[in-house]
Design a protein around this motif. Structure first.
Motif, PDB file in Angstrom:
ATOM      1  N   GLU A 129       3.118  -8.077  -8.867  1.00 57.85           N
ATOM      2  CA  GLU A 129       3.002  -7.063  -7.816  1.00 57.85           C
ATOM      3  C   GLU A 129       1.651  -6.376  -7.906  1.00 57.85           C
ATOM      4  N   ILE A 130       1.072  -6.114  -6.740  1.00 57.25           N
ATOM      5  CA  ILE A 130      -0.167  -5.341  -6.633  1.00 57.25           C
ATOM      6  C   ILE A 130       0.095  -4.209  -5.653  1.00 57.25           C
ATOM      7  N   VAL A 131      -0.262  -2.995  -6.053  1.00 53.99           N
ATOM      8  CA  VAL A 131      -0.103  -1.829  -5.183  1.00 53.99           C
ATOM      9  C   VAL A 131      -1.464  -1.154  -5.047  1.00 53.99           C
ATOM     10  N   VAL A 132      -1.883  -0.943  -3.813  1.00 48.50           N
ATOM     11  CA  VAL A 132      -3.136  -0.242  -3.511  1.00 48.50           C
ATOM     12  C   VAL A 132      -2.743   1.117  -2.965  1.00 48.50           C
ATOM     13  N   SER A 133      -3.274   2.178  -3.576  1.00 50.84           N
ATOM     14  CA  SER A 133      -2.871   3.521  -3.158  1.00 50.84           C
ATOM     15  C   SER A 133      -4.064   4.457  -3.136  1.00 50.84           C
ATOM     16  N   CYS A 134      -3.850   5.589  -2.500  1.00 53.67           N
ATOM     17  CA  CYS A 134      -4.878   6.619  -2.407  1.00 53.67           C
ATOM     18  C   CYS A 134      -4.205   7.973  -2.602  1.00 53.67           C
ATOM     19  N   ALA A 135      -4.804   8.807  -3.439  1.00 54.10           N
ATOM     20  CA  ALA A 135      -4.255  10.141  -3.674  1.00 54.10           C
ATOM     21  C   ALA A 135      -5.388  11.094  -4.037  1.00 54.10           C
ATOM     22  N   ARG A 136      -5.165  12.363  -3.763  1.00 53.04           N
ATOM     23  CA  ARG A 136      -6.140  13.412  -4.086  1.00 53.04           C
ATOM     24  C   ARG A 136      -5.769  14.031  -5.424  1.00 53.04           C
ATOM     25  N   SER A 137      -6.808  14.332  -6.232  1.00 50.80           N
ATOM     26  CA  SER A 137      -6.570  14.931  -7.539  1.00 50.80           C
ATOM     27  C   SER A 137      -7.804  15.674  -8.017  1.00 50.80           C
ATOM     28  N   ARG A 138      -7.667  16.979  -8.222  1.00 52.66           N
ATOM     29  CA  ARG A 138      -8.721  17.805  -8.821  1.00 52.66           C
ATOM     30  C   ARG A 138     -10.086  17.648  -8.157  1.00 52.66           C
ATOM     31  N   GLY A 139     -10.126  17.758  -6.839  1.00 52.69           N
ATOM     32  CA  GLY A 139     -11.395  17.710  -6.120  1.00 52.69           C
ATOM     33  C   GLY A 139     -11.947  16.311  -5.934  1.00 52.69           C
ATOM     34  N   ARG A 140     -11.125  15.317  -6.260  1.00 54.04           N
ATOM     35  CA  ARG A 140     -11.555  13.936  -6.076  1.00 54.04           C
ATOM     36  C   ARG A 140     -10.462  13.158  -5.361  1.00 54.04           C
ATOM     37  N   VAL A 141     -10.859  12.039  -4.802  1.00 56.11           N
ATOM     38  CA  VAL A 141      -9.925  11.110  -4.193  1.00 56.11           C
ATOM     39  C   VAL A 141      -9.954   9.851  -5.043  1.00 56.11           C
ATOM     40  N   GLY A 142      -8.785   9.368  -5.403  1.00 56.53           N
ATOM     41  CA  GLY A 142      -8.694   8.140  -6.178  1.00 56.53           C
ATOM     42  C   GLY A 142      -8.050   7.039  -5.366  1.00 56.53           C
ATOM     43  N   VAL A 143      -8.766   5.946  -5.186  1.00 57.08           N
ATOM     44  CA  VAL A 143      -8.214   4.761  -4.547  1.00 57.08           C
ATOM     45  C   VAL A 143      -7.930   3.790  -5.680  1.00 57.08           C
ATOM     46  N   SER A 144      -6.659   3.462  -5.883  1.00 57.33           N
ATOM     47  CA  SER A 144      -6.250   2.669  -7.041  1.00 57.33           C
ATOM     48  C   SER A 144      -5.707   1.311  -6.638  1.00 57.33           C
ATOM     49  N   VAL A 145      -6.007   0.336  -7.496  1.00 53.94           N
ATOM     50  CA  VAL A 145      -5.426  -0.995  -7.383  1.00 53.94           C
ATOM     51  C   VAL A 145      -4.717  -1.249  -8.705  1.00 53.94           C
ATOM     52  N   ARG A 146      -3.377  -1.258  -8.642  1.00 46.39           N
ATOM     53  CA  ARG A 146      -2.552  -1.471  -9.838  1.00 46.39           C
ATOM     54  C   ARG A 146      -1.914  -2.847  -9.726  1.00 46.39           C
ATOM     55  N   ASP A 147      -1.986  -3.609 -10.823  1.00 49.56           N
ATOM     56  CA  ASP A 147      -1.366  -4.930 -10.816  1.00 49.56           C
ATOM     57  C   ASP A 147      -0.474  -5.107 -12.035  1.00 49.56           C
ATOM     58  N   THR A 148       0.363  -6.113 -11.968  1.00 48.63           N
ATOM     59  CA  THR A 148       1.231  -6.461 -13.093  1.00 48.63           C
ATOM     60  C   THR A 148       0.715  -7.745 -13.748  1.00 48.63           C
ATOM     61  N   GLY A 149      -0.592  -7.893 -13.765  1.00 48.52           N
ATOM     62  CA  GLY A 149      -1.230  -9.083 -14.311  1.00 48.52           C
ATOM     63  C   GLY A 149      -1.268  -9.099 -15.820  1.00 48.52           C
ATOM     64  N   ARG A 150      -2.148  -9.918 -16.342  1.00 45.28           N
ATOM     65  CA  ARG A 150      -2.183 -10.149 -17.784  1.00 45.28           C
ATOM     66  C   ARG A 150      -2.834  -9.024 -18.569  1.00 45.28           C
ATOM     67  N   THR A 198       0.843  -1.196   0.000  1.00 48.92           N
ATOM     68  CA  THR A 198       0.000   0.000   0.000  1.00 48.92           C
ATOM     69  C   THR A 198       0.876   1.242   0.000  1.00 48.92           C
ATOM     70  N   ARG A 199       0.355   2.291  -0.619  1.00 48.03           N
ATOM     71  CA  ARG A 199       0.961   3.626  -0.604  1.00 48.03           C
ATOM     72  C   ARG A 199      -0.194   4.600  -0.526  1.00 48.03           C
ATOM     73  N   SER A 200      -0.198   5.398   0.515  1.00 51.73           N
ATOM     74  CA  SER A 200      -1.363   6.251   0.688  1.00 51.73           C
ATOM     75  C   SER A 200      -1.009   7.554   1.375  1.00 51.73           C
ATOM     76  N   GLU A 201      -1.634   8.619   0.922  1.00 53.07           N
ATOM     77  CA  GLU A 201      -1.597   9.887   1.631  1.00 53.07           C
ATOM     78  C   GLU A 201      -2.948  10.015   2.318  1.00 53.07           C
ATOM     79  N   PRO A 202      -3.087  10.915   3.290  1.00 52.65           N
ATOM     80  CA  PRO A 202      -4.401  11.083   3.924  1.00 52.65           C
ATOM     81  C   PRO A 202      -5.441  11.502   2.877  1.00 52.65           C
ATOM     82  N   CYS A 203      -6.501  10.740   2.788  1.00 50.06           N
ATOM     83  CA  CYS A 203      -7.576  11.003   1.831  1.00 50.06           C
ATOM     84  C   CYS A 203      -8.901  10.927   2.581  1.00 50.06           C
ATOM     85  N   HIS A 204      -9.507  12.081   2.829  1.00 43.89           N
ATOM     86  CA  HIS A 204     -10.727  12.126   3.621  1.00 43.89           C
ATOM     87  C   HIS A 204     -11.953  12.245   2.719  1.00 43.89           C
TER      88      HIS A 204
END
Length: 183
Positions: free
Chosen positions: A72-93, A38-44
């Motif tokens: 590898e799978i990385v779950v992250s949270c970040a703020r962008s342009r008035g929205r919060v994005g919770v992302s799940v990125r994988d190195t799958g097929r 996981t990689r996350s900044e505070p996202c309220h």
């Protein structure tokens, strides 16, 4: 079945929701020799933590299912342009362009190759549930993918800390969002 989803919403930091979704899946990822971090900044946000955890769990389980050992799978949270994005990125097929347009449809299961047995696992409801949970929170869910390189699923929600705009938790902690009935 009632045609709507009841949310028990409150102000929350999505970092805690991410950790609640990831924690029980670490063993499954390790058993499949897949890194899960996981990689996350505070996202309220204002949201229902149990429903958001369900959406993230669905996304992470799919990533585990379609990522080969050593991936590898990385779950992250970040703020962008008035929205919060919770992302799940994988190195799958990855997912073909045609399948990307349908992955959030109920009961849709992509089958990239005739010999592909992974598409027969599950009922094709996990991503549709994610879409409904996102919509109930005033958000969306998106996918970006390239075959052979992996996928990025992002659950977009309104940012509680939008610049110059106060966003308040609901007066009542119960909201109802209309959902399309199951077919």
């Amino acid at each position: 079945e009632e045609g709507h989803l009841r949310l028990l919403s409150s102000e929350l930091d999505l970092s805690a929701v991410i950790e609640s979704a990831v924690r029980p899946l670490r063993g499954l990822a390790a058993a499949n020799r897949i890194g899960l971090s996981t990689r996350s900044e505070p996202c309220h946000v204002v949201g229902d933590p149990q429903r958001l955890q369900l959406a993230l769990t669905n996304l992470i389980e799919n990533a585990i299912k379609f990522t080969p050992p050593g991936g590898e799978i990385v779950v992250s949270c970040a703020r962008s342009r008035g929205r919060v994005g919770v992302s799940v990125r994988d190195t799958g097929r990855g997912i073909s362009g045609e399948a990307q347009t349908r992955v959030f449809d109920r009961f849709y299961r992509a089958r990239e190759h005739p010999q592909d047995r992974t598409a027969t696992v599950g009922g094709g409801l996990g991503l549709a549930i994610c879409k409904e949970i996102a919509a109930a929170h005033g958000g969306t869910v998106t996918v970006q993918s390239e075959q052979g390189r992996g996928s990025l699923f992002t659950l977009w929600l309104p940012d509680l800390e939008r610049e110059g705009e106060a966003v308040q938790a609901p007066d009542t902690y119960r909201q109802t969002a209309e959902l399309a009935p199951l077919e």
